[in-house]
Motif scaffolding. Structure first.
Motif, short mmCIF file in Angstrom:
data_model
loop_
_atom_site.label_atom_id
_atom_site.label_comp_id
_atom_site.label_asym_id
_atom_site.label_seq_id
_atom_site.Cartn_x
_atom_site.Cartn_y
_atom_site.Cartn_z
N ALA A 1 48.86 35.99 40.00
CA ALA A 1 47.86 36.15 38.94
C ALA A 1 46.72 35.15 39.10
CB ALA A 1 48.51 35.99 37.57
N LEU A 2 47.03 33.94 39.57
CA LEU A 2 45.98 32.94 39.79
C LEU A 2 44.94 33.44 40.79
CD1 LEU A 2 47.92 29.55 40.05
CD2 LEU A 2 46.35 30.27 38.24
N TYR A 3 45.42 34.09 41.84
CA TYR A 3 44.51 34.51 42.90
C TYR A 3 43.78 35.81 42.58
CZ TYR A 3 46.14 30.69 45.74
OH TYR A 3 46.42 29.43 46.22
N THR A 4 44.04 36.38 41.40
CA THR A 4 43.25 37.51 40.94
C THR A 4 42.20 37.07 39.93
OG1 THR A 4 44.77 38.01 39.11
CG2 THR A 4 45.22 39.07 41.24
N VAL B 1 37.15 36.40 48.44
CA VAL B 1 36.77 37.78 48.79
C VAL B 1 37.87 38.44 49.60
CG1 VAL B 1 35.19 39.16 50.20
CG2 VAL B 1 34.28 37.41 48.64
N ILE B 2 38.41 37.71 50.58
CA ILE B 2 39.47 38.26 51.43
C ILE B 2 40.69 38.62 50.60
CG2 ILE B 2 41.07 37.71 53.30
CD1 ILE B 2 38.71 35.85 54.36
N ASN B 3 41.09 37.73 49.69
CA ASN B 3 42.25 38.01 48.84
C ASN B 3 42.03 39.27 48.01
OD1 ASN B 3 43.58 35.71 49.76
ND2 ASN B 3 42.79 34.43 48.11
N ARG C 1 46.91 35.13 49.12
CA ARG C 1 46.86 33.81 48.47
C ARG C 1 46.13 32.79 49.34
NH1 ARG C 1 53.13 32.93 46.47
NH2 ARG C 1 53.32 34.80 45.15
N LEU C 2 45.19 33.23 50.15
CA LEU C 2 44.51 32.30 51.04
C LEU C 2 43.61 31.35 50.26
CD1 LEU C 2 43.38 34.63 53.97
CD2 LEU C 2 45.36 33.12 53.90
N ALA C 3 43.58 30.10 50.71
CA ALA C 3 42.63 29.14 50.15
C ALA C 3 41.39 29.01 51.04
CB ALA C 3 43.28 27.77 50.00
#
Length: 306
Positions: free
Chosen positions: A21-24, A65-67, A157-159
């Motif tokens: 959810a964080l990465y959305t 963007v990638i995520n 979940r990439l940073a």
């Protein structure tokens, strides 16, 4: 000796869902959402999980963007990374024709994904720049070339964006990619490594496979570069022929231009001479007309005197 307390065992699925959810989240809201999630996990008694969530870095624009692309087009991303599995199998078999065909397929699927994002012009409401599209291309390539990178990309979940640097995977800044797991193993840190028995033969076999794969990849790149050199040499020869023809035409046109200039100069000289002759004749004519008029007046006077 005081017994070490057992670590908490929260529901991993709930924790993973929280991280997903964080990465959305919108990029600007990531830090606030991450800190709130860490507090919630800490309140639930998982201090270690809370610390790990707290340390999750805010994604770069490219990674964000990638995520989102991964979440919006999971089937396309999975189909692309599947090419990597086939490439590794073909590399192990040293099947150069298959490697070449799969590499072409990799390029096609990567470009299809990137083109879709480019055509849309935005992801999640955020405009996508040319630099971000480059990072997307690099990351998708890394996801094909390295199985671990593929798993990390599919997780969404990439940073940071990823790059395949030949010797391994680095992030978009050229630093070693740091994909820290959310939860440690149940064993004490370092214990598994201490207990594990070294396997030199397996390590040597992996080294042989990796170097053989690298040789095959380099051979494929060499063949591709050789084809490009041949095509470029042919283009150079055609350009040289065209340049030679144009040089001949230019020389001919230059000669014709010089001849035309000479003819123009001669015509101008003749025109100047004719104009001078015309002026002289007109002056003589004026004098002759004056003399004729005077003669006619003298004749009239002579006629009256008789």
């Amino acid at each position: 000796m005081t017994a070490r307390p057992e670590p908490p065992d929260p529901d991993a699925t709930d924790l993973d869902a929280m991280v997903d959810a964080l990465y959305t989240q919108p990029l600007d809201g990531f830090v606030a959402a991450r800190d709130a999630a860490a507090r919630q996990v800490a309140d639930d008694g998982d201090r270690l999980g809370a610390e790990r969530i707290k340390r999750l870095p805010k994604p770069s624009v490219a990674a964000w963007v990638i995520n989102h692309v991964v979440r919006e087009r999971p089937d396309d991303v999975a189909a692309l990374t599947a090419v990597g599995d086939e490439l590794r199998a073909a590399t192990q078999d040293r099947d150069r024709a298959r490697i070449k065909a799969l590499d072409h397929l990799r390029r096609e699927r990567t470009e299809a994904l990137v083109s879709a994002v480019r055509d849309a012009g935005e992801v999640g409401g955020r405009p996508v720049s040319a630099a971000v599209l480059d990072r997307l291309t690099e990351t998708l390539t890394a996801a094909v070339m390295d199985a671990d990178a593929g798993a990390a990309v599919r997780a969404g979940r990439l940073a940071r964006g990823l790059q395949h640097a030949g010797f391994g995977i680095v992030d978009e800044h050229g630093e070693e990619a740091d994909l820290v797991p959310l939860r440690p193993d149940a064993a004490e840190p370092g214990k598994a490594a201490e207990d594990a028995e070294p396997d030199p033969a397996a390590a040597a076999e992996r080294a042989v496979e990796e170097t053989s794969a690298q040789v095959d990849r380099l051979e494929a790149r060499r063949d591709d570069a050789s084809d490009r050199v041949d095509a470029a040499d042919t283009a150079v020869e055609h350009a040289k022929d065209a340049a030679a023809r144009l040089d001949e035409e230019l020389a001919q046109l230059t000669a014709e231009r010089d001849a035309a200039h000479r003819a123009l100069d001669e015509a101008r000289a003749e025109a100047d001479e004719a104009r001078a002759d015309l002026t002289a004749v007109e002056n003589e004519l004026d004098d002759a007309e004056d003399r004729a008029a005077q003669a006619r007046r003298r004749r009239r006077r002579a006629a009256r005197g008789r």
